[in-house]
Design a protein around this motif. Structure first.
Motif, short mmCIF file in Angstrom:
data_model
loop_
_atom_site.label_atom_id
_atom_site.label_comp_id
_atom_site.label_asym_id
_atom_site.label_seq_id
_atom_site.Cartn_x
_atom_site.Cartn_y
_atom_site.Cartn_z
N TRP A 250 -2.27 -10.69 5.37
CA TRP A 250 -3.47 -11.09 6.12
C TRP A 250 -3.45 -12.61 6.18
CZ3 TRP A 250 -5.09 -7.05 2.35
CH2 TRP A 250 -5.34 -5.82 2.98
N SER B 233 -5.32 3.33 10.12
CA SER B 233 -4.11 4.11 9.85
C SER B 233 -4.54 5.55 9.86
CB SER B 233 -3.52 3.78 8.48
OG SER B 233 -2.56 4.76 8.15
N GLN C 180 0.83 -1.21 0.00
CA GLN C 180 0.00 0.00 0.00
C GLN C 180 0.85 1.25 0.00
OE1 GLN C 180 -3.63 0.34 2.58
NE2 GLN C 180 -2.82 -1.56 3.41
N TYR D 99 0.34 5.34 0.88
CA TYR D 99 -0.52 6.41 1.38
C TYR D 99 0.10 7.73 0.96
CZ TYR D 99 -2.37 2.98 4.81
OH TYR D 99 -2.93 1.89 5.43
N THR E 36 -0.37 3.62 13.09
CA THR E 36 -1.40 2.58 13.19
C THR E 36 -1.97 2.68 14.59
OG1 THR E 36 -0.07 1.22 11.74
CG2 THR E 36 -1.85 0.11 12.95
N HIS F 209 -11.43 -0.20 11.04
CA HIS F 209 -11.94 -1.44 10.44
C HIS F 209 -11.40 -2.64 11.19
CE1 HIS F 209 -7.92 -1.09 8.66
NE2 HIS F 209 -7.96 -2.41 8.48
N LYS G 82 3.56 7.22 3.06
CA LYS G 82 3.72 6.00 3.86
C LYS G 82 3.58 4.79 2.94
CE LYS G 82 1.18 3.48 7.48
NZ LYS G 82 -0.01 3.53 8.33
N ASP H 246 -9.78 -6.46 10.38
CA ASP H 246 -9.24 -7.27 9.28
C ASP H 246 -10.03 -8.56 9.14
OD1 ASP H 246 -7.42 -5.33 8.91
OD2 ASP H 246 -5.70 -6.44 9.68
N THR I 93 1.06 -5.59 3.82
CA THR I 93 0.24 -6.35 4.77
C THR I 93 0.18 -7.82 4.36
OG1 THR I 93 -1.17 -4.41 5.07
CG2 THR I 93 -2.04 -6.50 5.87
N HIS J 264 -8.87 -1.22 14.33
CA HIS J 264 -7.69 -0.37 14.13
C HIS J 264 -7.84 0.53 12.92
CE1 HIS J 264 -7.11 -4.04 11.76
NE2 HIS J 264 -6.42 -3.28 10.92
N LEU K 104 1.83 -6.46 9.53
CA LEU K 104 1.93 -5.21 8.76
C LEU K 104 3.37 -4.72 8.82
CD1 LEU K 104 0.53 -2.62 7.47
CD2 LEU K 104 0.43 -1.75 9.80
O1 LIG Z 1 -1.34 1.07 7.44
C1 LIG Z 1 -1.77 0.86 8.57
O2 LIG Z 1 -1.31 1.43 9.56
C2 LIG Z 1 -2.93 -0.07 8.77
C3 LIG Z 1 -3.08 -1.03 7.64
C4 LIG Z 1 -4.17 -2.00 7.86
O3 LIG Z 1 -4.97 -1.86 8.73
C5 LIG Z 1 -4.28 -3.18 7.00
O4 LIG Z 1 -3.53 -3.31 6.03
O5 LIG Z 1 -5.18 -4.01 7.28
#
Ligand SMILES: O=C(O)CCC(=O)C(=O)O
Ligand SMILES: [Fe+2]
Length: 400
Positions: free
Chosen positions: A372, A357, A212, A214, A261, A223, A366, A225, A370, A355, A247
């Motif tokens: 999962w 971001s 990701q 940002y 986070t 949200h 950023k 996960d 991740t 949690h 993460l």
């Molecule tokens: O980037 C973050 O701090 C959170 C990312 C996150 O919650 C996720 O990838 O599920």
């Protein structure tokens, strides 16, 4: 007088007509709004019941209200005041709260939710490699407005995508292992092995790494996960939920850059972890069954070299135990309530694992990756099977 009388006589019927029209309009509006509210509730109600009101509270309430009402968060800065290489050298004393875990240095940040910070998960070169891979992949934003060529996609999936795009405003993409050349695949597999070592779970349990980016103001709002495919059902045994998240931070966001986070339901106060290159967070998304884990005994040893000793194992019909700092579990296919399990299974979502971001501030960016990780193998398993030392047959068997 005469003029005024004439005037008022002429206006009265018109005014009455106008009042009638306004009343009708108001009635129409009220009926339309009520219908909309009912329709929205039909769609959103099961979501609220399934995910709990805390998530919606944190999606809606502005930061300053939380600042007024909540205790100040615990701010966690990876590697604060020490360098992992020197801390590792010669087995010298570690900074307070830092422990060795296999080849890594960790801090247990929170018990509920269960969050561990790995100070030295990836090298600078590995982070640069994954960032470059992300750029090459061409990442896309989550927002998919549900209108294509003027046609509204009002299906649950269309609306879900749209709402998800409002929740996550970063751009991101899954690494497609199959598209990597041999050199890049070898580098990703090396990172995957670190994931196994530090989580104690087979990477075959993970979705492909999700990179990701940002940009300023981008964020990932509150949200979980672990989500339920069918929100009308209780959290599942069999749906292979995301039991654990890793993460990895791929760059330093820097002071005042935001992007922390945050676990807002952590007790006794919210926890915010700053993004620092090479550090990683691991947290559990699952409530575990209340049974003591026992030695798996027979079964496949998937990755004997996993950190913490033992490594993940697979035993048909039972949950699979990890040897990571969490002792988290992954599930082989098919453990059912009441069935004897040798390892605790995931029975519910951890409500405190909510949690976000926080938004990245102007002038900063950023990058993250991740993993999962699910209770049991996912379809990604086959791709890694040989490189990671478990048989392709096993991977195919457990995902079929
Ligand atoms: O980037 C973050 O701090 C959170 C990312 C996150 O919650 C996720 O990838 O599920
Ligand atoms: Fe998340």
């Amino acid at each position: 007088m005469r003029r005024a009388g004439l005037f008022s006589r002429a206006r009265r019927p018109r005014a009455a007509g106008m009042r009638r029209s306004v009343r009708r309009l108001c009635l129409c509006l009220a009926v339309t709004l009520s219908l909309c509210a009912v329709m929205i509730w039909v769609r959103v109600g099961p979501l609220v019941r399934s995910y709990g009101e805390e998530m919606f509270y944190h999606l809606i309430v502005p930061g300053w209200v939380r600042w007024l009402l909540e205790p100040a968060p615990l701010i966690v800065t990876p590697r604060e005041g020490f360098e992992p290489t020197t801390a590792n050298d010669g087995g010298g004393a570690l900074p307070t709260g830092v422990e060795r875990w296999g080849d890594h240095l960790i801090t247990r940040v929170s018990a509920t939710p269960n969050v561990t910070l790995v100070h030295d998960f990836m090298t600078s070169e590995e982070c640069a490699f994954v960032r470059a891979l992300g750029r090459k992949m061409g990442m896309v934003s989550g927002t998919r407005f549900p209108v294509t060529n003027g046609v509204v996609d009002a299906s649950a999936a269309g609306l879900y995508n749209y709402v998800y795009g409002l929740v996550r405003t970063s751009v991101g993409e899954y690494v497609d292992y199959k598209s990597l050349d041999d050199g890049d695949l070898a580098r990703m597999v090396a990172i995957a092995k670190k994931v196994e070592a530090v989580t104690g779970l087979a990477v075959g349990n993970s979705e492909a790494p999700f990179v990701q980016h940002y940009e300023p103001s981008a964020r990932f709002r509150a949200h979980y996960d672990m989500y339920n495919v069918d929100v009308t059902k209780p959290f599942p045994y069999r749906d292979n939920p995301r039991s654990l998240t890793l993460l990895a931070y791929l760059n330093d966001v820097g002071d005042g850059g935001g992007g922390e986070t945050e676990f807002m339901l952590a007790k006794p106060r919210p926890v915010r972890v700053k993004a620092a290159e090479g550090a990683a967070l691991i947290w559990g998304n699952c409530e575990l069954e209340d049974v003591a884990p026992v030695d798996v005994g027979s079964g496949f040893k998937v990755n004997p070299s996993a950190g913490g000793g033992g490594g993940p194992k697979w035993d048909e019909g039972r949950c699979m135990g990890g040897a990571g700092p969490h002792g988290e579990v992954a599930n082989s296919p098919g453990a059912m309530p009441g069935e004897r399990t040798q390892w605790p299974c995931c029975v519910d979502r951890t409500r405190a694992s909510l949690h976000q971001s926080r938004p990245v501030r102007k002038g900063h960016e950023k990058w993250t990756m991740t993993m999962w990780m699910h209770q049991r193998f996912t379809s990604e398993s086959q791709v890694y099977a040989e490189e990671l030392g478990y048989s392709r047959e096993l991977a195919e068997l457990v995902t079929s």
